[in-house]
Scaffold this motif. Structure first.
Motif, short mmCIF file in Angstrom:
data_model
loop_
_atom_site.label_atom_id
_atom_site.label_comp_id
_atom_site.label_asym_id
_atom_site.label_seq_id
_atom_site.Cartn_x
_atom_site.Cartn_y
_atom_site.Cartn_z
N GLU A 74 0.81 -1.22 0.00
CA GLU A 74 0.00 0.00 0.00
C GLU A 74 0.84 1.27 0.00
O GLU A 74 0.30 2.37 -0.04
N VAL A 245 -16.99 -2.51 3.60
CA VAL A 245 -16.47 -3.72 4.25
C VAL A 245 -17.46 -4.87 4.07
O VAL A 245 -17.06 -6.02 3.87
N THR A 248 -17.06 -6.30 0.55
CA THR A 248 -15.81 -7.01 0.26
C THR A 248 -15.51 -8.13 1.26
O THR A 248 -14.73 -9.03 0.96
N GLY A 249 -16.09 -8.03 2.46
CA GLY A 249 -15.78 -9.00 3.49
C GLY A 249 -14.45 -8.78 4.16
O GLY A 249 -13.93 -9.65 4.85
N ARG A 250 -13.85 -7.58 3.95
CA ARG A 250 -12.54 -7.25 4.52
C ARG A 250 -12.37 -5.73 4.47
O ARG A 250 -13.26 -5.02 4.00
N VAL A 251 -11.24 -5.24 4.96
CA VAL A 251 -10.92 -3.82 4.86
C VAL A 251 -10.11 -3.61 3.58
O VAL A 251 -8.96 -4.06 3.50
N PRO A 252 -10.68 -2.98 2.56
CA PRO A 252 -9.95 -2.79 1.29
C PRO A 252 -8.74 -1.88 1.48
O PRO A 252 -8.65 -1.12 2.44
N THR A 253 -7.83 -1.94 0.54
CA THR A 253 -6.62 -1.14 0.61
C THR A 253 -6.79 0.16 -0.16
O THR A 253 -7.68 0.31 -1.00
N GLU A 256 -8.00 0.90 -4.03
CA GLU A 256 -8.87 -0.16 -4.53
C GLU A 256 -10.25 0.42 -4.88
O GLU A 256 -10.74 1.32 -4.20
N PRO A 273 -4.50 -0.35 7.76
CA PRO A 273 -4.85 -1.78 7.80
C PRO A 273 -6.07 -2.10 8.66
O PRO A 273 -6.63 -3.19 8.53
N ARG A 274 -6.50 -1.16 9.52
CA ARG A 274 -7.58 -1.48 10.44
C ARG A 274 -8.90 -0.81 10.08
O ARG A 274 -9.95 -1.27 10.50
N ARG A 275 -8.87 0.29 9.35
CA ARG A 275 -10.11 1.01 9.10
C ARG A 275 -10.01 1.85 7.83
O ARG A 275 -8.93 2.23 7.40
#
Length: 289
Positions: A74, A245, A248-253, A256, A273-275
């Motif tokens: 990133e 979120v 995507t099921g995750r925290v995108p970078t 993205e 990485p967290r939010r």
């Protein structure tokens, strides 16, 4: 790879006197909340915890650099041979004021370029004397296991705002800024480029929206006249960031682009990485108008 950020133009080494101004503001805070050996023994005898730091300040010792750094994938960085126009575009697109500079690959960093140095040297269009190497500033290198309080104190002493995280093989593992570290103690810091606290989004040229990730989803749906969640999902998500979120099921970078089944696209403008922090939302109907 080795690097010694100290030098004649850096802050002098710490004096033996713990009250010396050379220790730095964060150094004195860190020491003020660090119990002495005698205090630790006394706490141990009384069966109490050895430290009684407030939650924010406790992070200075219990959190490591790897806990707050962004991963290498990133990192927005530039090669030392980048052209003038391309460097301007990277500054413009990323919104960053400091960019790591490398030779060959990011695993061979040679310094950083500051937007202020670039602007002062070249103004708004003078390319004749462009030389990126001449503008490079030194970087701090830190291992992933370093406590963030130690790195924060070192950054304050060396007057540097960015550090690269180096793994055991000498490769670049991540990046951390002084703002990332301070936020672990004080909480989220909004700068002059962040949207106002009471203004969750702004409309950009072309009709897209630059929005905070914490924008209430109901308010934004009303703004664009479109439903973005199904009724059964309404209780699961309250903000734009939560919606992304969920998609995507995750925290995108950062960088993205996340498409929505209804048509809008969410570009991740700022995140760690967290939010998620800021998003650019492109709504087809708005763009067409």
């Amino acid at each position: 790879m080795t690097h010694d950020p100290s030098g004649p133009d850096q802050v002098p080494a710490q004096a033996d006197d713990e009250d010396s101004p050379d220790r730095g503001f964060f150094g004195r805070i860190f020491d003020a909340f660090t119990p002495t050996e005698g205090e630790e023994e006394e706490d141990a005898d009384n069966g109490a915890r050895p430290t009684r730091l407030p939650p924010g300040l406790l992070n200075l010792r219990r959190m490591r650099v790897e806990d707050v750094s962004i991963p290498s994938i990133e990192i927005v960085s530039v090669p030392v041979d980048i052209e003038w126009d391309a460097l301007v575009q990277v500054f413009k697109d990323s919104g960053m004021t400091r960019l790591p500079v490398y030779e060959g690959t990011l695993d061979s960093p040679i310094g950083l370029v500051h937007l202020k140095d670039f602007a002062l040297r070249h103004g708004f269009g003078s390319q004749a004397t462009y030389d990126l190497r001449a503008m490079l500033r030194p970087l701090i290198y830190a291992p992933p296991s370093m406590p963030i309080g130690v790195l924060l104190q070192k950054m304050q002493q060396d007057r540097m705002h960015m550090a690269l995280v180096i793994d055991e093989y000498g490769g670049v593992d991540g990046l951390v800024t002084i703002e990332d570290l301070i936020e672990q103690v004080l909480g989220q810091i909004e700068d002059e480029h962040d949207t106002e606290e009471d203004q969750y989004w702004t409309v950009e040229k072309g009709g897209s929206y630059l929005a905070q990730a914490k924008t209430p989803l109901d308010d934004f749906e009303e703004e664009i006249g479109m439903r973005l969640v199904d009724p059964e999902e309404e209780e699961e998500v309250d903000t734009l960031g939560g919606l992304v979120v969920l998609l995507t099921g995750r925290v995108p970078t950062r960088g993205e682009v996340v498409p929505h089944p209804a048509g809008p696209e969410f570009e991740i403008v700022d995140a760690d990485p967290r939010r998620l922090k800021r998003l650019r939302v492109r709504v087809p109907d708005v763009d067409a108008g």
